[in-house]
Motif scaffolding. Structure first.
Motif, PDB file in Angstrom:
ATOM      1  N   PRO A 124       0.827  -1.214   0.000  1.00 16.63           N
ATOM      2  CA  PRO A 124       0.000   0.000   0.000  1.00 16.63           C
ATOM      3  C   PRO A 124       0.859   1.262   0.000  1.00 16.63           C
ATOM      4  CG  PRO A 124      -0.901  -1.616   1.529  1.00 16.63           C
ATOM      5  CD  PRO A 124       0.421  -2.158   1.056  1.00 16.63           C
ATOM      6  N   ARG A 125       0.572   2.136  -0.943  1.00 16.30           N
ATOM      7  CA  ARG A 125       1.426   3.311  -1.153  1.00 16.30           C
ATOM      8  C   ARG A 125       1.547   4.161   0.109  1.00 16.30           C
ATOM      9  NH1 ARG A 125       0.755   9.093  -0.683  1.00 16.30           N
ATOM     10  NH2 ARG A 125       2.290  10.084  -2.072  1.00 16.30           N
ATOM     11  N   ASP A 126       0.418   4.474   0.771  1.00 14.23           N
ATOM     12  CA  ASP A 126       0.468   5.353   1.936  1.00 14.23           C
ATOM     13  C   ASP A 126       1.247   4.708   3.084  1.00 14.23           C
ATOM     14  OD1 ASP A 126      -1.010   7.056   0.435  1.00 14.23           O
ATOM     15  OD2 ASP A 126      -2.864   6.863   1.599  1.00 14.23           O
ATOM     16  N   LEU A 127       1.138   3.398   3.202  1.00 15.35           N
ATOM     17  CA  LEU A 127       1.892   2.699   4.241  1.00 15.35           C
ATOM     18  C   LEU A 127       3.389   2.743   3.937  1.00 15.35           C
ATOM     19  CD1 LEU A 127       1.353   1.080   6.832  1.00 15.35           C
ATOM     20  CD2 LEU A 127       1.386  -0.985   5.449  1.00 15.35           C
ATOM     21  N   LEU A 128       3.730   2.605   2.676  1.00 16.32           N
ATOM     22  CA  LEU A 128       5.137   2.663   2.268  1.00 16.32           C
ATOM     23  C   LEU A 128       5.719   4.046   2.591  1.00 16.32           C
ATOM     24  CD1 LEU A 128       7.390   1.072   0.802  1.00 16.32           C
ATOM     25  CD2 LEU A 128       6.566   2.062  -1.337  1.00 16.32           C
ATOM     26  N   VAL A 129       4.971   5.097   2.306  1.00 13.36           N
ATOM     27  CA  VAL A 129       5.428   6.447   2.638  1.00 13.36           C
ATOM     28  C   VAL A 129       5.557   6.608   4.143  1.00 13.36           C
ATOM     29  CG1 VAL A 129       4.911   8.918   2.484  1.00 13.36           C
ATOM     30  CG2 VAL A 129       4.406   7.428   0.543  1.00 13.36           C
ATOM     31  N   SER A 130       4.618   6.042   4.899  1.00 14.09           N
ATOM     32  CA  SER A 130       4.665   6.153   6.363  1.00 14.09           C
ATOM     33  C   SER A 130       5.900   5.477   6.944  1.00 14.09           C
ATOM     34  CB  SER A 130       3.399   5.558   6.985  1.00 14.09           C
ATOM     35  OG  SER A 130       2.259   6.322   6.642  1.00 14.09           O
ATOM     36  N   VAL A 131       6.279   4.336   6.375  1.00  9.18           N
ATOM     37  CA  VAL A 131       7.513   3.675   6.813  1.00  9.18           C
ATOM     38  C   VAL A 131       8.705   4.593   6.561  1.00  9.18           C
ATOM     39  CG1 VAL A 131       9.089   1.750   6.407  1.00  9.18           C
ATOM     40  CG2 VAL A 131       6.626   1.337   6.507  1.00  9.18           C
ATOM     41  N   ALA A 132       8.771   5.151   5.357  1.00 14.08           N
ATOM     42  CA  ALA A 132       9.896   6.017   4.999  1.00 14.08           C
ATOM     43  C   ALA A 132       9.927   7.275   5.859  1.00 14.08           C
ATOM     44  CB  ALA A 132       9.811   6.386   3.518  1.00 14.08           C
ATOM     45  N   TYR A 133       8.772   7.885   6.067  1.00 13.98           N
ATOM     46  CA  TYR A 133       8.743   9.109   6.865  1.00 13.98           C
ATOM     47  C   TYR A 133       9.124   8.831   8.307  1.00 13.98           C
ATOM     48  CZ  TYR A 133       7.321  13.597   8.743  1.00 13.98           C
ATOM     49  OH  TYR A 133       7.328  14.813   9.375  1.00 13.98           O
ATOM     50  N   SER A 134       8.645   7.730   8.852  1.00 13.94           N
ATOM     51  CA  SER A 134       8.984   7.375  10.232  1.00 13.94           C
ATOM     52  C   SER A 134      10.477   7.113  10.381  1.00 13.94           C
ATOM     53  CB  SER A 134       8.194   6.138  10.664  1.00 13.94           C
ATOM     54  OG  SER A 134       6.800   6.391  10.639  1.00 13.94           O
ATOM     55  N   GLU A 135      11.091   6.593   9.326  1.00 17.32           N
ATOM     56  CA  GLU A 135      12.523   6.289   9.359  1.00 17.32           C
ATOM     57  C   GLU A 135      13.391   7.524   9.156  1.00 17.32           C
ATOM     58  OE1 GLU A 135      14.246   3.788  10.127  1.00 17.32           O
ATOM     59  OE2 GLU A 135      13.374   1.880   9.508  1.00 17.32           O
ATOM     60  N   THR A 136      13.073   8.363   8.160  1.00 19.06           N
ATOM     61  CA  THR A 136      14.018   9.395   7.726  1.00 19.06           C
ATOM     62  C   THR A 136      13.412  10.753   7.421  1.00 19.06           C
ATOM     63  OG1 THR A 136      13.766   8.805   5.392  1.00 19.06           O
ATOM     64  CG2 THR A 136      15.456   7.606   6.655  1.00 19.06           C
ATOM     65  N   HIS A 137      12.092  10.927   7.579  1.00 24.26           N
ATOM     66  CA  HIS A 137      11.423  12.156   7.125  1.00 24.26           C
ATOM     67  C   HIS A 137      11.686  12.403   5.643  1.00 24.26           C
ATOM     68  CE1 HIS A 137      10.518  14.360  11.190  1.00 24.26           C
ATOM     69  NE2 HIS A 137      10.096  13.105  11.168  1.00 24.26           N
ATOM     70  N   LEU A 138      11.837  11.314   4.885  1.00 20.52           N
ATOM     71  CA  LEU A 138      12.041  11.320   3.438  1.00 20.52           C
ATOM     72  C   LEU A 138      13.347  11.991   3.022  1.00 20.52           C
ATOM     73  CD1 LEU A 138       8.421  12.107   2.159  1.00 20.52           C
ATOM     74  CD2 LEU A 138       9.365   9.988   3.093  1.00 20.52           C
ATOM     75  N   ASP A 139      14.334  11.942   3.890  1.00 27.04           N
ATOM     76  CA  ASP A 139      15.647  12.527   3.620  1.00 27.04           C
ATOM     77  C   ASP A 139      16.671  11.401   3.508  1.00 27.04           C
ATOM     78  OD1 ASP A 139      18.071  13.857   3.571  1.00 27.04           O
ATOM     79  OD2 ASP A 139      17.560  15.239   5.187  1.00 27.04           O
ATOM     80  N   GLY A 140      17.235  11.219   2.315  1.00 28.41           N
ATOM     81  CA  GLY A 140      18.231  10.170   2.100  1.00 28.41           C
ATOM     82  C   GLY A 140      19.616  10.522   2.591  1.00 28.41           C
ATOM     83  N   HIS A 141      19.811  11.745   3.092  1.00 29.32           N
ATOM     84  CA  HIS A 141      21.089  12.192   3.667  1.00 29.32           C
ATOM     85  C   HIS A 141      22.267  11.979   2.716  1.00 29.32           C
ATOM     86  CE1 HIS A 141      18.976  12.853   7.423  1.00 29.32           C
ATOM     87  NE2 HIS A 141      18.466  11.643   7.310  1.00 29.32           N
ATOM     88  N   LYS A 142      21.993  12.173   1.423  1.00 24.24           N
ATOM     89  CA  LYS A 142      23.029  12.120   0.388  1.00 24.24           C
ATOM     90  C   LYS A 142      23.879  10.850   0.453  1.00 24.24           C
ATOM     91  CE  LYS A 142      23.292  17.179   0.309  1.00 24.24           C
ATOM     92  NZ  LYS A 142      24.140  18.382   0.495  1.00 24.24           N
ATOM     93  N   GLY A 143      23.216   9.753   0.768  1.00 19.99           N
ATOM     94  CA  GLY A 143      23.917   8.476   0.774  1.00 19.99           C
ATOM     95  C   GLY A 143      24.746   8.210   2.007  1.00 19.99           C
ATOM     96  N   GLN A 144      24.683   9.089   3.011  1.00 26.34           N
ATOM     97  CA  GLN A 144      25.444   8.881   4.242  1.00 26.34           C
ATOM     98  C   GLN A 144      24.653   7.986   5.194  1.00 26.34           C
ATOM     99  OE1 GLN A 144      28.694  10.026   4.662  1.00 26.34           O
ATOM    100  NE2 GLN A 144      28.299  10.387   2.480  1.00 26.34           N
ATOM    101  N   PRO A 145      25.330   7.123   5.953  1.00 26.06           N
ATOM    102  CA  PRO A 145      24.617   6.182   6.817  1.00 26.06           C
ATOM    103  C   PRO A 145      24.152   6.796   8.123  1.00 26.06           C
ATOM    104  CG  PRO A 145      26.967   5.864   7.047  1.00 26.06           C
ATOM    105  CD  PRO A 145      26.783   6.906   5.962  1.00 26.06           C
ATOM    106  N   SER A 146      23.154   6.177   8.715  1.00 25.07           N
ATOM    107  CA  SER A 146      22.738   6.532  10.068  1.00 25.07           C
ATOM    108  C   SER A 146      23.717   5.908  11.061  1.00 25.07           C
ATOM    109  CB  SER A 146      21.327   5.996  10.340  1.00 25.07           C
ATOM    110  OG  SER A 146      21.354   4.581  10.438  1.00 25.07           O
ATOM    111  N   ALA A 147      23.508   6.164  12.342  1.00 28.22           N
ATOM    112  CA  ALA A 147      24.389   5.604  13.370  1.00 28.22           C
ATOM    113  C   ALA A 147      24.343   4.082  13.376  1.00 28.22           C
ATOM    114  CB  ALA A 147      24.003   6.148  14.736  1.00 28.22           C
ATOM    115  N   SER A 148      23.219   3.515  12.955  1.00 34.31           N
ATOM    116  CA  SER A 148      23.075   2.057  12.955  1.00 34.31           C
ATOM    117  C   SER A 148      23.330   1.445  11.587  1.00 34.31           C
ATOM    118  CB  SER A 148      21.675   1.662  13.444  1.00 34.31           C
ATOM    119  OG  SER A 148      20.669   2.304  12.690  1.00 34.31           O
ATOM    120  N   GLY A 149      23.911   2.224  10.650  1.00 34.64           N
ATOM    121  CA  GLY A 149      24.297   1.682   9.349  1.00 34.64           C
ATOM    122  C   GLY A 149      23.185   1.595   8.339  1.00 34.64           C
ATOM    123  N   GLY A 150      22.175   2.455   8.460  1.00 30.94           N
ATOM    124  CA  GLY A 150      21.067   2.462   7.512  1.00 30.94           C
ATOM    125  C   GLY A 150      21.227   3.537   6.459  1.00 30.94           C
ATOM    126  N   TYR A 151      20.767   3.252   5.225  1.00 26.76           N
ATOM    127  CA  TYR A 151      20.959   4.166   4.101  1.00 26.76           C
ATOM    128  C   TYR A 151      19.637   4.528   3.436  1.00 26.76           C
ATOM    129  CZ  TYR A 151      25.965   3.092   4.232  1.00 26.76           C
ATOM    130  OH  TYR A 151      27.278   2.946   4.614  1.00 26.76           O
TER     131      TYR A 151
END
Length: 476
Positions: A45-72
């Motif tokens: 479901p599209r809205d659920l997919l966006v909700s996962v992304a927003y909850s994770e990163t606020h839709l910011d890919g951080h220019k390919g830089q990893p999070s503290a736990s190694g997420g991209y």
């Protein structure tokens, strides 16, 4: 003859140029298009997919830089976990998945679909957003069921609230608010860290949930007897609330890390992971003398630093400072980057120290409630349970061991000094419910009742949020 080309003398021009559209024009909404395509391809479901992304990163890919736990990336694909799985499923390289938003979104959708397949969700079930709960809980990669539930609940709460987010590229992505009943399955039995229940009584800060860090990520101590506590260190996690708690619970590992508290962006919820008497590993040589507070978010994205987070964290800092006699100034309340010898840059340039310190010291236009549940209920009462009422307040259950009485008080967090609808109630099993309700400036209550040998039902309301417990705390 190619119908898409028109001959003009010796030149051959694309038809798109003749009608004012550049050839191969990029989409005006690339991220929205990527979510739509990934949703269609993998039947997520599209809205659920966006909700996962927003909850994770606020839709910011951080220019390919990893999070503290190694997420991209936008979908926070984690090395050796979801990133590798996404590479296998999409046939895209890890480097592309890390840096390309559309590929990253497709990778996240592919992983979610694979998890749904493992759960045997058929085509009809996949259309029901509530049926994806267990897949989302697994997507977060948490090491404990309670944190997995916290992660999935955050996604569904975001879906219920709706989303209107601006990407780093200036695009607006929206999700309409929609109520979804999540099918938690076995996660329904996991501890609910958003409703800490009696766990609140075991924390150093009333109202905080308790999710202990792995024993390798802190050092057992006996502070302040062994070491005086005279500093509070402010951190930004470079990750989410659930992800940070899970990171502290994971070990042993080469770089042990923890903090005493973690604060959530959306509603200011607080989880304690290390006792204040113990030394969390967060500030190098200052571990012995300091209490560390992590905040959900990334230093390069100001959207994580909500007013609610500032207020909640400031109330925690003020409480710690009062208990240990720490001066409420910028010499004693510092950022991680200000710790001598630190190589970190958090909380970063978007952290509003002026606002934060105003809230810590009680300024900022009446931003803090001068009343506590203990001051409302009176001498001898101690908090044994609490529940957040969204961002508007918290309802507390207290107990007085000297007389066997319970007390309920709802303490407002917003609209302070303004008369707004606020409620507190207490019901002793077998007796009528007693309620204090009205338009109050700071709190509702106290509602007291003798219940030394009875179960009680309690709760309250502030703003649009309501909480009502079942019968519990029998005999206390």
């Amino acid at each position: 003859m190619n119908l898409r080309m028109i001959l003009t003398g010796a030149a051959v021009l694309p038809l798109s140029l003749l009608v004012g559209q550049p050839a191969g024009a990029a989409s005006a909404d690339p991220m929205a298009d990527a979510f739509a395509k990934a949703s269609s391809t993998y039947e997520v479901p599209r809205d659920l997919l966006v909700s996962v992304a927003y909850s994770e990163t606020h839709l910011d890919g951080h220019k390919g830089q990893p999070s503290a736990s190694g997420g991209y990336g936008v979908m926070h694909l984690v090395t050796a976990k979801t990133l590798d799985k996404a590479a296998t499923l999409t046939k895209k390289s890890a480097s592309v998945l890390k840096s390309d938003d559309a590929a990253n979104i497709a990778g996240g959708a592919a992983v979610l679909r694979a998890l749904a397949d493992e759960l045997k969700l058929d085509a009809a079930a996949r259309k029901d957003a509530g049926k994806w709960y267990q897949a989302i809980a697994k997507y977060g990669g948490a090491s404990s069921p309670s944190v997995a539930r916290l992660y999935a609940d955050t996604v569904y709460e975001q879906l219920a609230q709706g989303i209107r987010a601006t990407t780093p590229g200036g695009e607006t992505v929206t999700v309409p608010a929609r109520a979804v009943t999540p099918d938690r399955g076995p996660y329904a039995k996991a501890a609910d860290l958003d409703n800490p229940s009696t766990l609140a009584a075991s924390t150093d800060y009333p109202g905080a949930a308790w999710a202990p860090a792995h024993s390798s990520n802190y050092a057992v101590s006996n502070r302040p007897t062994s070491d005086a506590i005279d500093r509070i260190v402010i951190h930004v996690a470079q990750g989410t609330y659930a992800g940070t708690i899970d990171w502290f619970q994971t070990g042993p590992r080469p770089n042990p890390t923890s903090a005493h508290y973690v604060v959530r962006s959306s509603d200011g919820a607080i989880t304690q992971t290390v006792r204040e008497k113990d030394r969390a590993f967060h500030a190098g040589n200052w571990n012995r003398r300091s209490v560390g507070i992590e905040h959900e978010g990334w230093i390069d994205n100001a959207t994580w630093f909500t007013d609610t987070m500032y207020r909640s964290s400031a109330a925690l800092t003020r409480n710690i400072a009062d208990r240990y006699g720490i001066p409420k100034d910028r010499t004693h309340i510092v950022g991680h980057s200000e710790v001598p010898g630190a190589d970190h840059t958090d909380p970063g340039r978007y952290w509003d120290w002026t606002k934060y310190m105003q809230y810590v010291t009680g300024g900022g236009g009446g931003g803090t409630n001068p009343h506590t549940p203990e001051s409302v209920c009176g001498t001898g009462y101690k908090v044994i349970d609490s529940s957040a009422l969204g961002t508007a307040g918290t309802v507390f259950l207290l107990y007085n061991a000297d007389n066997g009485n319970n007390c309920v008080a709802t303490i407002k967090k917003t609209s302070l000094g303004q008369a707004t609808a606020t409620t507190a109630f207490l019901e002793v099993e077998g007796k009528p419910r007693v309620t204090d309700t009205g338009n109050f400036e700071y709190y509702a209550g106290p509602v007291r009742a003798a219940a030394a040998d009875k179960c009680v039902k309690w709760g309250g309301k502030a703003g649009a949020s309501t909480y009502e417990s079942g019968f519990e705390h029998c005999g206390s």
